[in-house]
Design a protein around this motif. Structure first.
Motif, PDB file in Angstrom:
ATOM      1  N   THR A 243       0.833  -1.209   0.000  1.00  0.00           N
ATOM      2  CA  THR A 243       0.000   0.000   0.000  1.00  0.00           C
ATOM      3  C   THR A 243       0.861   1.250   0.000  1.00  0.00           C
ATOM      4  N   ARG A 247       1.143   4.184  -3.036  1.00  0.00           N
ATOM      5  CA  ARG A 247       0.325   5.250  -2.475  1.00  0.00           C
ATOM      6  C   ARG A 247      -0.087   6.298  -3.510  1.00  0.00           C
ATOM      7  N   LEU A 279      -6.366   0.679   1.287  1.00  0.00           N
ATOM      8  CA  LEU A 279      -5.622  -0.574   1.337  1.00  0.00           C
ATOM      9  C   LEU A 279      -5.780  -1.388   0.059  1.00  0.00           C
ATOM     10  N   ARG A 281      -5.109  -0.594  -2.756  1.00  0.00           N
ATOM     11  CA  ARG A 281      -3.958  -0.373  -3.644  1.00  0.00           C
ATOM     12  C   ARG A 281      -2.981  -1.551  -3.601  1.00  0.00           C
ATOM     13  N   ALA A 282      -2.929  -2.236  -2.440  1.00  0.00           N
ATOM     14  CA  ALA A 282      -2.007  -3.365  -2.313  1.00  0.00           C
ATOM     15  C   ALA A 282      -2.370  -4.489  -3.274  1.00  0.00           C
ATOM     16  N   VAL A 308      -5.812  -8.310   1.802  1.00  0.00           N
ATOM     17  CA  VAL A 308      -6.227  -6.925   2.066  1.00  0.00           C
ATOM     18  C   VAL A 308      -7.427  -6.903   3.005  1.00  0.00           C
TER      19      VAL A 308
END
Length: 559
Positions: A243, A247, A279, A281-282, A308
């Motif tokens: 994450t 970012r 989160l 994004r992970a 996630v």
């Protein structure tokens, strides 16, 4: 089942269920008796047999109590990550037995103890380095063993059931067994140690430990074993790292832009409105993250949506968990101050018996055990008949918060009365004088604490067990142990702070204002209950009561 992977040697065999109850509760009872047998009277043993000064003995006891409540977290991580609950509990029970046997040897062999000294003598021989080393080794082994079994057995027992209602009933009886066994060891075994011999008392603890271990091992062929799949914390850390590294990447509303593993099944679609959505994004796929066959090319840059979601669930529940710390801390303070109050009160019970001040807290265990039985047999069935559903974990915890605050209120009123009587008899300048007031006045506040614990402790364990990610089941039940451990140290620090900045807690309680301490705890309890209500109302169950009406009891404020 609830998504758990189970290692079953024979697919046609039936494992788990209530047939395992006798073995697991037998293990809990035996191991709890063993721990209470040496821990409850540890301060007295150190002072009388090892010539340890009282303050140092209290500090050693504090360390042991804190460690016993923090070690379960380590045992839970090992169980979830590597070898499973059964093996952690079995190995820990063996370690505990070794520690208690070694402690038994210190009480049996004169060479393992310093020479005894007369009461009041200032020339007592301190223990040698070898004697200290053996003593601390025994305490460390017993402490580690207890920490590795207590809440690991709770998870192992809950793993035997599929239905949340059955898991809730198991947790009720688990705590009933835990508290009843603690009460027995804190009275019967402690009495034997004080009035007969330390050797016999520690010997009974060792026998109880052995019996508990035997129960645990004999039930192995009936247990349902949950297979660990490596450390779940690695995946959670990967989510945080991924994450942070992504970012600046823009989130997508398309399901296919997220990674769900090599099978590509989108079990957890990313909705447009979700807490901690950053989160996601992970799991967002970018160039070079995933290979052509669907496997991960850069493990610390891409995670599955399941990983996630696991971290998201933990972040959702952490505020509720923090309310438990502030719930248990006042209980820790009350426990310490109640014993000090008991020392200043009339403890006579009949013409020939005086209640030991250290045993007054057994009333909490007794009331908790009685309340757990009433809740399981009467209140929960009655609630289900009236509402059509069982009380949810959050509702049970909320009742515990209210009862805890009422116990502090009762404590303040009782202490105000005790101080009035002490001042009326001019005892402010007489530290050793007993106030002509029965110690039984302390029963109501201890009863409220016990009844409250019967509600909030099983409620918290049930909530964490059902709401934590599947890979963290054992860790989930150990979270209540971590709460108790943190609260234990925090209560000690707060009492020391109050002593430093106020005059409420002098050595002579008759000249102090313990009632002000309790009134302050009432304020803390009210504020913490308000904080709890905010957290509970904004929390949305992920697993509790799925497929039943229970799941709809908490509002939809989570979006």
């Amino acid at each position: 089942m609830d998504g758990r992977e189970v290692n079953m040697p024979n697919a046609g065999s039936k494992r788990g269920g209530w047939i395992t109850f006798t073995f697991i509760t037998g293990a809990v009872a035996g191991l709890t008796l063993a721990t209470g047998g040496w821990l409850s009277n540890l301060i007295v043993y150190l002072i009388q047999e090892f010539n340890v000064k009282s303050i140092n003995a209290a500090q050693i006891s504090n360390i042991m109590n804190g460690c016993i409540n923090l070690f379960p977290v380590i045992g839970a991580i090992v169980a979830d990550s590597f070898i499973g609950s059964f093996f952690v509990a079995s190995i820990s029970a063996c370690i505990s037995l070794m520690g208690i046997v070694l402690l038994e040897l210190t009480a049996t062999l004169d060479s393992l103890r310093p020479q005894s000294c007369d009461d009041g003598s200032s020339l007592c021989t301190p223990p040698s380095k070898v004697q200290y080393a053996i003593l601390y080794t025994a305490l460390a082994l017993a402490c580690i063993g207890c920490g590795g079994t207590r809440f690991t057995l709770a998870t192992m027992g809950a793993n035997q059931f599929d239905k949340p209602n059955d898991q809730g009933r198991f947790f009720n009886w688990y705590f009933f067994t835990l508290y009843t066994s603690s009460a027995v060891s804190s009275t019967a075994i402690v009495y034997i140690e004080d009035n007969l011999s330390w050797r016999l008392g520690f010997g009974l603890s060792a026998i109880a430990n052995f019996i508990g271990l035997a129960f645990l091992l004999l039930g192995n062929r009936f247990y349902l074993h949950v297979k660990p799949h490596g450390s779940p914390f690695t995946g959670l850390v990967r989510v945080i790292v991924a994450t942070i590294r992504k970012r600046k990447v823009q989130l997508s509303s398309k399901t296919e832009d997220y990674y769900y593993g090599q099978d590509g099944i989108a079990e957890i679609p990313p909705p447009s409105k979700k807490r901690f959505r950053f989160l996601d994004r992970a799991a967002l796929k970018t160039e070079g993250d995933v290979q052509s066959d669907g496997s991960v090319a850069k493990p610390w840059r891409i995670c599955t949506m399941k990983q996630v979601e696991d971290l998201r669930n933990l972040m959702r529940i952490l505020p509720l968990w923090s309310t438990g710390v502030f719930l248990s801390t006042p209980i820790g303070i009350l426990s310490s101050l109640t014993i000090l109050q008991a020392l200043t009160m009339d403890r006579s019970f009949g013409p020939n018996f005086k209640i030991p001040s250290g045993s007054i807290m057994v009333l909490v265990l007794i009331w908790t055990s009685i309340s757990l039985t009433i809740i399981d047999r009467f209140l929960c069935p009655m609630w289900q008949k009236l509402t059509g559903s069982s009380p949810t974990p959050l509702q049970r915890i909320g009742v515990g918060h209210v009862l805890n605050t009422l116990s502090m209120l009762t404590s303040a009123l009782v202490e105000s009365k005790r101080l009035k009587i002490a001042h009326a008899h001019h005892l402010r300048e007489q530290p050793s004088s007993v106030v002509p007031m029965s110690v039984l006045w302390l029963v109501p506040q201890l009863a409220l604490v016990g009844i409250g614990e019967a509600f909030h402790l099983p409620g918290q364990v049930e909530l964490y067990y059902q709401e934590f990610p599947t890979s963290l089941k054992t860790t989930s039940t150990a979270m209540i142990s971590m709460i108790i451990g943190i609260a234990y140290y925090l209560s000690t620090a707060l009492i020391d702070l109050v002593r430093r900045v106020t005059g409420w807690l002098p050595d002579n309680l008759n000249d102090g204002r313990v009632d002000n301490v309790y009134w302050a705890l009432v304020v803390v309890g009210v504020l913490n209950f308000g904080y709890y209500l905010m957290c509970a109302c904004s929390y949305r169950y992920q697993n509790v009561g799925k497929g039943s009406e229970d799941a709809a009891l908490i509002n939809d404020a989570d979006g």
